[in-house]
Design a protein around this motif. Sequence first.
Motif, PDB file in Angstrom:
ATOM      1  N   ALA A  40      12.439   8.591  85.964  1.00  0.00           N
ATOM      2  CA  ALA A  40      12.867   7.704  85.017  1.00  0.00           C
ATOM      3  C   ALA A  40      11.807   6.727  84.892  1.00  0.00           C
ATOM      4  CB  ALA A  40      14.059   7.063  85.712  1.00  0.00           C
ATOM      5  N   ARG A  41      11.356   6.180  83.544  1.00  0.00           N
ATOM      6  CA  ARG A  41      10.256   5.224  83.173  1.00  0.00           C
ATOM      7  C   ARG A  41      10.898   4.030  82.843  1.00  0.00           C
ATOM      8  NH1 ARG A  41       6.596   8.305  79.335  1.00  0.00           N
ATOM      9  NH2 ARG A  41       4.899   7.297  80.509  1.00  0.00           N
ATOM     10  N   GLY A  42      10.632   2.854  83.492  1.00  0.00           N
ATOM     11  CA  GLY A  42      11.193   1.668  83.256  1.00  0.00           C
ATOM     12  C   GLY A  42      10.612   0.854  82.015  1.00  0.00           C
ATOM     13  N   PRO A  43      11.089  -0.168  81.149  1.00  0.00           N
ATOM     14  CA  PRO A  43      10.303  -0.762  80.316  1.00  0.00           C
ATOM     15  C   PRO A  43       9.287  -1.634  80.806  1.00  0.00           C
ATOM     16  CG  PRO A  43      12.687  -1.881  80.976  1.00  0.00           C
ATOM     17  CD  PRO A  43      12.313  -0.422  81.485  1.00  0.00           C
ATOM     18  N   ASP A  44       9.188  -1.898  82.240  1.00  0.00           N
ATOM     19  CA  ASP A  44       8.200  -2.693  82.586  1.00  0.00           C
ATOM     20  C   ASP A  44       6.909  -1.772  83.206  1.00  0.00           C
ATOM     21  OD1 ASP A  44       9.888  -1.549  84.659  1.00  0.00           O
ATOM     22  OD2 ASP A  44       9.595  -3.517  85.902  1.00  0.00           O
ATOM     23  N   GLU A  45       7.035  -0.678  83.199  1.00  0.00           N
ATOM     24  CA  GLU A  45       6.091   0.304  83.638  1.00  0.00           C
ATOM     25  C   GLU A  45       4.607  -0.039  83.107  1.00  0.00           C
ATOM     26  OE1 GLU A  45       5.238   4.902  83.300  1.00  0.00           O
ATOM     27  OE2 GLU A  45       6.973   4.485  84.638  1.00  0.00           O
ATOM     28  N   HIS A  46       3.703  -0.008  83.911  1.00  0.00           N
ATOM     29  CA  HIS A  46       2.409  -0.339  83.335  1.00  0.00           C
ATOM     30  C   HIS A  46       1.707   0.703  82.731  1.00  0.00           C
ATOM     31  CE1 HIS A  46      -1.826  -2.241  83.704  1.00  0.00           C
ATOM     32  NE2 HIS A  46      -2.171  -0.983  83.713  1.00  0.00           N
ATOM     33  N   ARG A  47       1.296   0.167  81.375  1.00  0.00           N
ATOM     34  CA  ARG A  47       0.713   1.280  80.578  1.00  0.00           C
ATOM     35  C   ARG A  47      -0.810   0.626  80.007  1.00  0.00           C
ATOM     36  NH1 ARG A  47       6.128   2.146  79.563  1.00  0.00           N
ATOM     37  NH2 ARG A  47       6.831   4.206  79.337  1.00  0.00           N
ATOM     38  N   GLY A  48      -1.374  -0.089  81.070  1.00  0.00           N
ATOM     39  CA  GLY A  48      -2.599  -0.656  80.428  1.00  0.00           C
ATOM     40  C   GLY A  48      -3.761   0.278  80.568  1.00  0.00           C
ATOM     41  N   PRO A  49      -5.127  -0.298  80.773  1.00  0.00           N
ATOM     42  CA  PRO A  49      -6.150   0.582  80.966  1.00  0.00           C
ATOM     43  C   PRO A  49      -6.109   1.458  82.237  1.00  0.00           C
ATOM     44  CG  PRO A  49      -6.668  -1.624  80.096  1.00  0.00           C
ATOM     45  CD  PRO A  49      -5.470  -1.546  80.392  1.00  0.00           C
ATOM     46  N   PHE A  50      -6.901   2.479  82.426  1.00  0.00           N
ATOM     47  CA  PHE A  50      -6.525   3.533  83.438  1.00  0.00           C
ATOM     48  C   PHE A  50      -7.005   2.861  84.737  1.00  0.00           C
ATOM     49  CE2 PHE A  50      -8.056   6.909  86.098  1.00  0.00           C
ATOM     50  CZ  PHE A  50      -6.745   7.684  86.164  1.00  0.00           C
ATOM     51  N   GLU A  51      -8.088   2.145  84.624  1.00  0.00           N
ATOM     52  CA  GLU A  51      -8.545   1.464  85.799  1.00  0.00           C
ATOM     53  C   GLU A  51      -7.577   0.441  86.468  1.00  0.00           C
ATOM     54  OE1 GLU A  51     -10.471  -0.898  82.561  1.00  0.00           O
ATOM     55  OE2 GLU A  51      -9.999   1.244  83.043  1.00  0.00           O
ATOM     56  N   THR A  52      -6.647   0.028  85.688  1.00  0.00           N
ATOM     57  CA  THR A  52      -5.386  -1.056  86.298  1.00  0.00           C
ATOM     58  C   THR A  52      -4.278  -0.533  86.752  1.00  0.00           C
ATOM     59  OG1 THR A  52      -4.832  -1.520  83.857  1.00  0.00           O
ATOM     60  CG2 THR A  52      -6.771  -2.669  84.899  1.00  0.00           C
TER      61      THR A  52
ATOM     62  N   THR B 286      15.145  12.068  69.613  1.00  0.00           N
ATOM     63  CA  THR B 286      15.946  11.653  70.606  1.00  0.00           C
ATOM     64  C   THR B 286      16.181  10.174  71.005  1.00  0.00           C
ATOM     65  OG1 THR B 286      14.590  11.952  72.765  1.00  0.00           O
ATOM     66  CG2 THR B 286      15.662  14.032  71.939  1.00  0.00           C
ATOM     67  N   ALA B 287      17.162   9.706  71.706  1.00  0.00           N
ATOM     68  CA  ALA B 287      17.437   8.364  72.028  1.00  0.00           C
ATOM     69  C   ALA B 287      16.159   7.666  72.798  1.00  0.00           C
ATOM     70  CB  ALA B 287      18.424   8.078  72.776  1.00  0.00           C
ATOM     71  N   ASN B 288      15.379   8.692  73.473  1.00  0.00           N
ATOM     72  CA  ASN B 288      14.078   8.282  74.333  1.00  0.00           C
ATOM     73  C   ASN B 288      13.036   7.906  73.219  1.00  0.00           C
ATOM     74  OD1 ASN B 288      15.380   8.566  76.759  1.00  0.00           O
ATOM     75  ND2 ASN B 288      14.592  10.496  77.049  1.00  0.00           N
ATOM     76  N   LEU B 289      12.899   8.587  72.040  1.00  0.00           N
ATOM     77  CA  LEU B 289      12.030   8.431  71.049  1.00  0.00           C
ATOM     78  C   LEU B 289      12.063   7.023  70.465  1.00  0.00           C
ATOM     79  CD1 LEU B 289       9.524   9.565  69.481  1.00  0.00           C
ATOM     80  CD2 LEU B 289      11.316  10.375  67.798  1.00  0.00           C
ATOM     81  N   LEU B 290      13.279   6.677  70.259  1.00  0.00           N
ATOM     82  CA  LEU B 290      13.497   5.365  69.009  1.00  0.00           C
ATOM     83  C   LEU B 290      12.871   4.083  69.616  1.00  0.00           C
ATOM     84  CD1 LEU B 290      17.069   6.176  67.575  1.00  0.00           C
ATOM     85  CD2 LEU B 290      14.783   7.087  66.742  1.00  0.00           C
ATOM     86  N   PRO B 291      12.860   3.897  70.909  1.00  0.00           N
ATOM     87  CA  PRO B 291      12.235   2.658  71.291  1.00  0.00           C
ATOM     88  C   PRO B 291      10.656   2.659  71.129  1.00  0.00           C
ATOM     89  CG  PRO B 291      13.982   3.325  73.029  1.00  0.00           C
ATOM     90  CD  PRO B 291      13.725   4.455  72.106  1.00  0.00           C
ATOM     91  N   LYS B 292      10.120   3.720  70.928  1.00  0.00           N
ATOM     92  CA  LYS B 292       8.739   3.985  70.843  1.00  0.00           C
ATOM     93  C   LYS B 292       8.182   3.836  69.226  1.00  0.00           C
ATOM     94  CE  LYS B 292       8.621   7.157  74.766  1.00  0.00           C
ATOM     95  NZ  LYS B 292       8.250   8.473  75.174  1.00  0.00           N
ATOM     96  N   VAL B 293       9.115   3.892  68.430  1.00  0.00           N
ATOM     97  CA  VAL B 293       8.998   3.865  66.927  1.00  0.00           C
ATOM     98  C   VAL B 293       8.510   2.331  66.689  1.00  0.00           C
ATOM     99  CG1 VAL B 293       9.702   4.077  64.719  1.00  0.00           C
ATOM    100  CG2 VAL B 293      10.394   5.761  66.578  1.00  0.00           C
ATOM    101  N   PRO B 294       7.700   2.255  65.857  1.00  0.00           N
ATOM    102  CA  PRO B 294       7.370   0.785  65.332  1.00  0.00           C
ATOM    103  C   PRO B 294       8.605  -0.009  64.795  1.00  0.00           C
ATOM    104  CG  PRO B 294       5.611   2.209  64.616  1.00  0.00           C
ATOM    105  CD  PRO B 294       6.749   3.138  65.179  1.00  0.00           C
TER     106      PRO B 294
ATOM    107  N   ILE C 227       9.837   0.317  61.210  1.00  0.00           N
ATOM    108  CA  ILE C 227      10.255   1.592  60.825  1.00  0.00           C
ATOM    109  C   ILE C 227      11.758   1.611  61.600  1.00  0.00           C
ATOM    110  CG2 ILE C 227      10.102   3.925  60.604  1.00  0.00           C
ATOM    111  CD1 ILE C 227       7.085   3.586  60.981  1.00  0.00           C
ATOM    112  N   ARG C 228      11.988   1.450  62.773  1.00  0.00           N
ATOM    113  CA  ARG C 228      13.142   1.425  63.495  1.00  0.00           C
ATOM    114  C   ARG C 228      14.085   0.676  62.996  1.00  0.00           C
ATOM    115  NH1 ARG C 228      12.336  -1.416  68.597  1.00  0.00           N
ATOM    116  NH2 ARG C 228      10.404  -0.164  68.651  1.00  0.00           N
ATOM    117  N   ALA C 229      14.053  -0.487  62.101  1.00  0.00           N
ATOM    118  CA  ALA C 229      15.012  -0.944  61.502  1.00  0.00           C
ATOM    119  C   ALA C 229      15.641  -0.263  60.351  1.00  0.00           C
ATOM    120  CB  ALA C 229      14.302  -2.410  61.143  1.00  0.00           C
ATOM    121  N   THR C 230      14.787   0.719  59.730  1.00  0.00           N
ATOM    122  CA  THR C 230      15.435   1.569  58.680  1.00  0.00           C
ATOM    123  C   THR C 230      16.315   2.674  59.187  1.00  0.00           C
ATOM    124  OG1 THR C 230      13.422   2.991  58.544  1.00  0.00           O
ATOM    125  CG2 THR C 230      13.459   0.774  57.316  1.00  0.00           C
ATOM    126  N   LEU C 231      16.343   2.867  60.555  1.00  0.00           N
ATOM    127  CA  LEU C 231      17.005   4.022  61.023  1.00  0.00           C
ATOM    128  C   LEU C 231      18.452   3.901  61.347  1.00  0.00           C
ATOM    129  CD1 LEU C 231      13.996   5.417  63.205  1.00  0.00           C
ATOM    130  CD2 LEU C 231      14.311   5.718  60.721  1.00  0.00           C
TER     131      LEU C 231
END
Length: 265
Positions: free
Chosen positions: A96-108, A197-205, A208-212
């Motif tokens: 499971a991957r939470g919304p607060d999971e770090h996705r910054g530069p690799f060294e961090t 899928t439901a997992n994809l939609l939060p990643k859509v800009p 665009i998401r508003a039109t779906l």
Amino acid sequence: MDLGLAGRSVLITGGSGGLGGTMAQVFAAEGARVALTYHRNKDAASAVVETVEKGGGQALALPYDLGDEESIRSATDAVTSAWGGIDVLVVNASPARGPDEHRGPFETVPPEQWRAQLREEVEGAFHTVQAVLPGMKARGWGRIVLMSASIVNRGMRGEEAYVASKAALHGLNRTLATELVGHGILSNAVAPGPTVTANLLPKVPPEIRATLAGLSPAEIQSVLNERIPHLRFGLPEDVANVVAFLGSDANRHVTGSVVNVAGGH
């Protein structure tokens, strides 16, 4: 084409989500008995079971924790107890991957996040495959499908741990294929691209998401393919149909492969 799945027992880990749930329905439509696992979303898993049963199929929903070897063993034992064994294993669950999971530069990237992703993804697959192999070998037949991702082929900024853990499954798959082919067991990996899928939609800009809102999956696919033309978005059944073939008796000569289901991406 008759896939020869009637009466086979299938275990799909991570079967409560859009992709796993669609796989369960595709296998059930071919006459297979389907066990699917869930980690937190029991209601979603139960809904998939209900759908399968309404269609005349047999299904089970079982708790399962990638990071807990005992949980994995309990799930596989439950399927064996109910149906006498597991013929087809689809390793679809991911940490499971939470919304607060770090996705910054690799060294961090926090080391604990890196370790958790690799440990659960890779060791979870290891323990699950290991649990089902004795039964498959005893019956002289089995199919294993490990779910990867197409971004293994190109990488993705901020997703280093996820990509590395999925890439590890490619090596596991190739080794399993080499070791097990003499036992009538075939192993393959499937690498989906972006899938609606439901997992994809939060990643859509957001713009665009508003039109779906309110659109069907096929309509969402059409909009995304038009608005983000450098990607080709698939539907869950596009992936599930490939998984069902690889997990079937119709597949007699494909093993050790990574099959990209990514619209050429």
